[in-house]
Motif scaffolding. Structure first.
Motif, short mmCIF file in Angstrom:
data_model
loop_
_atom_site.label_atom_id
_atom_site.label_comp_id
_atom_site.label_asym_id
_atom_site.label_seq_id
_atom_site.Cartn_x
_atom_site.Cartn_y
_atom_site.Cartn_z
N UNK A 3 13.40 -9.04 78.40
CA UNK A 3 12.32 -8.96 79.37
C UNK A 3 12.28 -10.21 80.24
N UNK A 4 12.56 -11.37 79.65
CA UNK A 4 12.60 -12.59 80.44
C UNK A 4 13.76 -12.58 81.41
N UNK A 5 14.89 -12.00 81.03
CA UNK A 5 16.03 -11.92 81.93
C UNK A 5 15.70 -11.00 83.10
N UNK A 6 14.92 -9.97 82.85
CA UNK A 6 14.54 -9.04 83.91
C UNK A 6 13.59 -9.70 84.89
N UNK A 7 12.84 -10.70 84.43
CA UNK A 7 11.89 -11.39 85.30
C UNK A 7 12.46 -12.68 85.86
N UNK A 8 13.76 -12.74 86.02
CA UNK A 8 14.39 -13.98 86.45
C UNK A 8 13.98 -14.37 87.86
N UNK A 57 4.95 -17.69 90.59
CA UNK A 57 5.59 -17.99 89.32
C UNK A 57 4.62 -17.84 88.14
N UNK A 58 3.34 -17.98 88.36
CA UNK A 58 2.35 -17.96 87.28
C UNK A 58 2.41 -16.70 86.42
N UNK A 59 2.56 -15.51 86.98
CA UNK A 59 2.61 -14.32 86.10
C UNK A 59 3.83 -14.30 85.19
N UNK A 62 4.54 -16.33 79.87
CA UNK A 62 4.14 -15.42 78.80
C UNK A 62 3.76 -16.25 77.59
N UNK A 63 2.47 -16.40 77.35
CA UNK A 63 2.01 -17.25 76.25
C UNK A 63 2.39 -16.68 74.89
N UNK A 65 5.18 -15.39 74.20
CA UNK A 65 6.55 -15.84 73.96
C UNK A 65 6.60 -17.20 73.31
N UNK A 66 5.70 -18.09 73.71
CA UNK A 66 5.66 -19.41 73.10
C UNK A 66 5.24 -19.31 71.63
N UNK A 67 4.30 -18.40 71.35
CA UNK A 67 3.87 -18.21 69.97
C UNK A 67 5.02 -17.67 69.12
N UNK A 68 5.81 -16.75 69.68
CA UNK A 68 6.96 -16.21 68.95
C UNK A 68 8.00 -17.30 68.68
N UNK A 69 8.23 -18.16 69.67
CA UNK A 69 9.18 -19.26 69.49
C UNK A 69 8.68 -20.18 68.37
N UNK A 70 7.38 -20.45 68.33
CA UNK A 70 6.82 -21.32 67.30
C UNK A 70 6.98 -20.70 65.92
#
Length: 124
Positions: A3-8, A57-59, A62-63, A65-70
């Motif tokens: 999903x992050x790659x799609x929002x490049x 860029x703000x949208x 993805x917060x 995503x940061x929780x998943x990384x943690x």
């Protein structure tokens, strides 16, 4: 990750483009606007241009995503934060700092692996 790659691209994300041709059209429009509108940009305040960039860029932040990384491994999130924060000082220092921090953490974890000794081997 997909999903992050799609929002490049922030522009493609905002307009809902899903195909590579949409990226080509968006690129052509951006290039044509740069060619013909660049002389007018000198009259726009930098704060207004910064607001346009931030709002596009703000949208993409993805917060969750940061929780998943943690949850997966907090070291990667710390490496991201080092890169992000040092980039405010100078962009290339941020990249080098993040790579160096990540490399040092991975090197440290590889060198601290515990070895197990199999004592059941008999010498005759």
């Amino acid at each position: 990750m997909t999903e992050n790659a799609r929002k490049a691209s922030a522009v493609n994300s905002q307009t809902g483009v899903c195909t590579p041709l949409g990226g080509v059209v968006t690129g052509l429009i951006v290039l044509l606007s740069l060619v013909f509108l660049m002389p007018l940009f000198c009259y726009v305040p930098k704060a207004a241009l910064a607001a346009v960039i931030i709002s596009s860029v703000a949208p993409m932040a993805d917060l969750r995503g940061y929780q998943e990384i943690w949850e997966v491994g907090g070291v990667d999130l710390v490496s991201f934060l080092v890169t992000f924060l040092v980039s405010f000082w100078e962009m290339q220092y941020g990249i080098v700092g993040g790579v160096a921090f990540s490399g040092a953490i991975h090197l440290f974890s590889f060198t601290r692996k515990k070895l197990s000794v199999n004592s059941s081997i008999h010498h005759s």
